[in-house]
Enzyme design. Structure first.
Site, PDB file in Angstrom:
ATOM      1  N   CYS A 178      -0.080   7.084 -10.715  1.00 26.58           N
ATOM      2  CA  CYS A 178      -0.485   5.970  -9.400  1.00 26.58           C
ATOM      3  C   CYS A 178      -1.736   5.814  -9.493  1.00 26.58           C
ATOM      4  CB  CYS A 178       0.020   6.655  -8.184  1.00 26.58           C
ATOM      5  SG  CYS A 178       0.119   5.455  -7.033  1.00 26.58           S
TER       6      CYS A 178
ATOM      7  N   TYR B  61       0.824  -1.123   0.049  1.00 28.33           N
ATOM      8  CA  TYR B  61      -0.091   0.000   0.028  1.00 28.33           C
ATOM      9  C   TYR B  61       0.855   1.189   0.066  1.00 28.33           C
ATOM     10  CZ  TYR B  61      -3.944  -2.869   1.257  1.00 28.33           C
ATOM     11  OH  TYR B  61      -4.813  -4.019   1.255  1.00 28.33           O
ATOM     12  N   SER B  62       0.621   2.264  -0.976  1.00 26.89           N
ATOM     13  CA  SER B  62       1.343   3.426  -0.708  1.00 26.89           C
ATOM     14  C   SER B  62       1.114   3.931   0.244  1.00 26.89           C
ATOM     15  CB  SER B  62       0.923   4.305  -2.129  1.00 26.89           C
ATOM     16  OG  SER B  62       1.096   3.621  -3.331  1.00 26.89           O
TER      17      SER B  62
ATOM     18  N   TYR C  71      -0.957  -0.669  -9.931  1.00 26.99           N
ATOM     19  CA  TYR C  71      -1.137  -1.857  -9.361  1.00 26.99           C
ATOM     20  C   TYR C  71      -2.426  -2.676 -10.086  1.00 26.99           C
ATOM     21  CZ  TYR C  71      -3.414   1.623  -6.799  1.00 26.99           C
ATOM     22  OH  TYR C  71      -4.079   2.791  -6.230  1.00 26.99           O
TER      23      TYR C  71
ATOM     24  N   GLU D 270       3.824   4.057 -10.978  1.00 28.03           N
ATOM     25  CA  GLU D 270       3.615   3.039  -9.955  1.00 28.03           C
ATOM     26  C   GLU D 270       2.007   2.479  -9.936  1.00 28.03           C
ATOM     27  OE1 GLU D 270       5.459   2.493  -5.785  1.00 28.03           O
ATOM     28  OE2 GLU D 270       3.671   3.291  -5.392  1.00 28.03           O
TER      29      GLU D 270
END
Length: 380
Positions: A338, A157-158, A380, A378
């Site tokens: 992101c 988790y960012s 996901y 980044e």
């Protein structure tokens, strides 16, 4: 906090900072009374500016998932967190995670948002330091169904806070977590057996619960600070806004003696509707307080239309300002992406089309951006 209040001497200021979802929202200065803009989060404090004394009926902990008062920047500590030349990396590995404690879990979307997103504050006691843009790993409790007898795999988790955390003391980290829920396509009913294990664990957590964390990890999204006057273009969908919240708090909320931001931060955030906006009041405050240094553009796919009449996605909003964006990139701006990996094809297609309209090769431009370390992704 008392050190941050700069008002006329000789007046008493009453600051209410307690948690209550039913408390009215008030903002700005009203005569000599200091008001907060969001849900309060601390006990009632009484500050006598004439005697410089702070009286509290209770001990308190600052809960900074709420808005800051309209006062000078907040002091942070310990400033030793600024000393290391290199970011901390993998201090706690999956086989030896750190046992942290849940401080708070707060739903941060409105009732009409599709799905639930929570702001989760974790107390790591200063034992898992990190830099803005890094991630924590979380190991949910229980057994890995694919490997009986083994723990669950790590979920990354960012981190949605600066290195000083939401309490500004370097002991907490915040995560922005969307609850992953599965609905059976035939029945339309939720199937808990297929829900996201870690996201539901975090969103269901209560203060005092323990959580196994690893890391920190990641270098790609670190905020470059060699040039405090640089331009940073930040593009996010949903919870991908997490690292940018950390950047922006460092730029505009915290008083860090060694970092004085004087550049431009430009945030593009794509979500479904107004109720889905994350940290919107916080970001809107930066717009008001730092209009020359912060721009904020929202893409609401279910409420706004793009130029062709279709849904407004973040790439459409970027295209609106494509000339400015490309000029800033040519001038050395950093650009960050992101969020869900599905965001990138549409964004890349838009950037390629804009480049071609400008008579440029997007492939050559992208290669140069990566070579100059201006391109940060980044997903996901």
């Amino acid at each position: 906090m008392a050190a941050q209040l700069a008002l006329n001497q000789g007046s008493n200021v009453s600051v209410r900072v307690g948690i209550s979802d039913s408390s009215p929202r008030v903002s700005g200065f009203q005569r000599q009374n200091l008001r907060f803009q969001e849900k309060p989060c601390l006990p009632h404090l009484s500050l006598n500016l004439k005697s410089n004394s702070l009286k509290s009926r209770n001990s308190f902990r600052v809960c900074m998932s709420v808005q800051q008062a309209n006062v000078p920047k907040v002091a942070v500590s310990p400033l030793e967190l600024e000393d290391p030349q290199d970011p901390p990396l993998n201090l706690h590995k999956p086989k030896e995670p750190y046992t942290a404690t849940i401080v708070s879990v707060e739903r941060i979307v409105g009732p009409n948002a599709p799905g639930e997103t929570c702001h989760v504050v974790i107390d790591h006691g200063g034992n898992v330091p990190y830099w803005e843009g890094q991630s924590y790993g979380v190991i949910p409790p229980g057994e890995n169904p694919k490997k009986p007898g083994s723990p669950h795999n790590v979920r990354l988790y960012s981190i949605a806070s600066t290195r000083y955390g939401d309490s500004f003391d370097g002991k907490t980290a915040s995560l922005c977590v969307r609850r992953a829920v599965y609905y059976d396509p035939e029945t339309g009913k939720e199937d808990p057996s297929k829900n996201g294990v870690c996201s539901n664990f975090l969103c269901n957590s209560k203060p005092g619960d323990k959580v196994q964390v690893t890391g920190p990890s990641g270098k790609i999204m670190l905020l470059p600070e060699t040039d405090p006057n640089a331009t940073h273009i930040m593009i996010a969908t949903g919870t991908g806004v997490a690292p940018y919240r950390g950047y922006l708090r460092r730029m505009f909320m915290e008083s860090v003696p060694t970092y004085k931001f004087g550049g431009l931060a430009w945030l593009f955030l794509g979500v479904a509707n107004s109720d889905s906006l994350l940290y919107d009041e916080e970001f809107s405050k930066y717009q008001r307080d730092y209009p020359d240094n912060f721009r904020f553009d929202r893409a609401l796919s279910r409420e706004q239309k793009n130029k062709t009449g279709g849904k407004m996605y973040v790439q459409d909003k970027i295209e609106e300002y494509s000339d400015e964006v490309f000029k800033l990139l040519d001038g050395g701006a950093h650009i960050y992406f992101c969020g869900l990996k599905g965001m990138m094809p549409g964004i890349q297609d838009t950037l390629k089309r804009v480049a071609e309209q400008r008579g440029e090769s997007w492939e050559a431009k992208l290669s140069q951006l990566k070579k100059n370390k201006q391109w940060h992704v980044e997903v996901y």
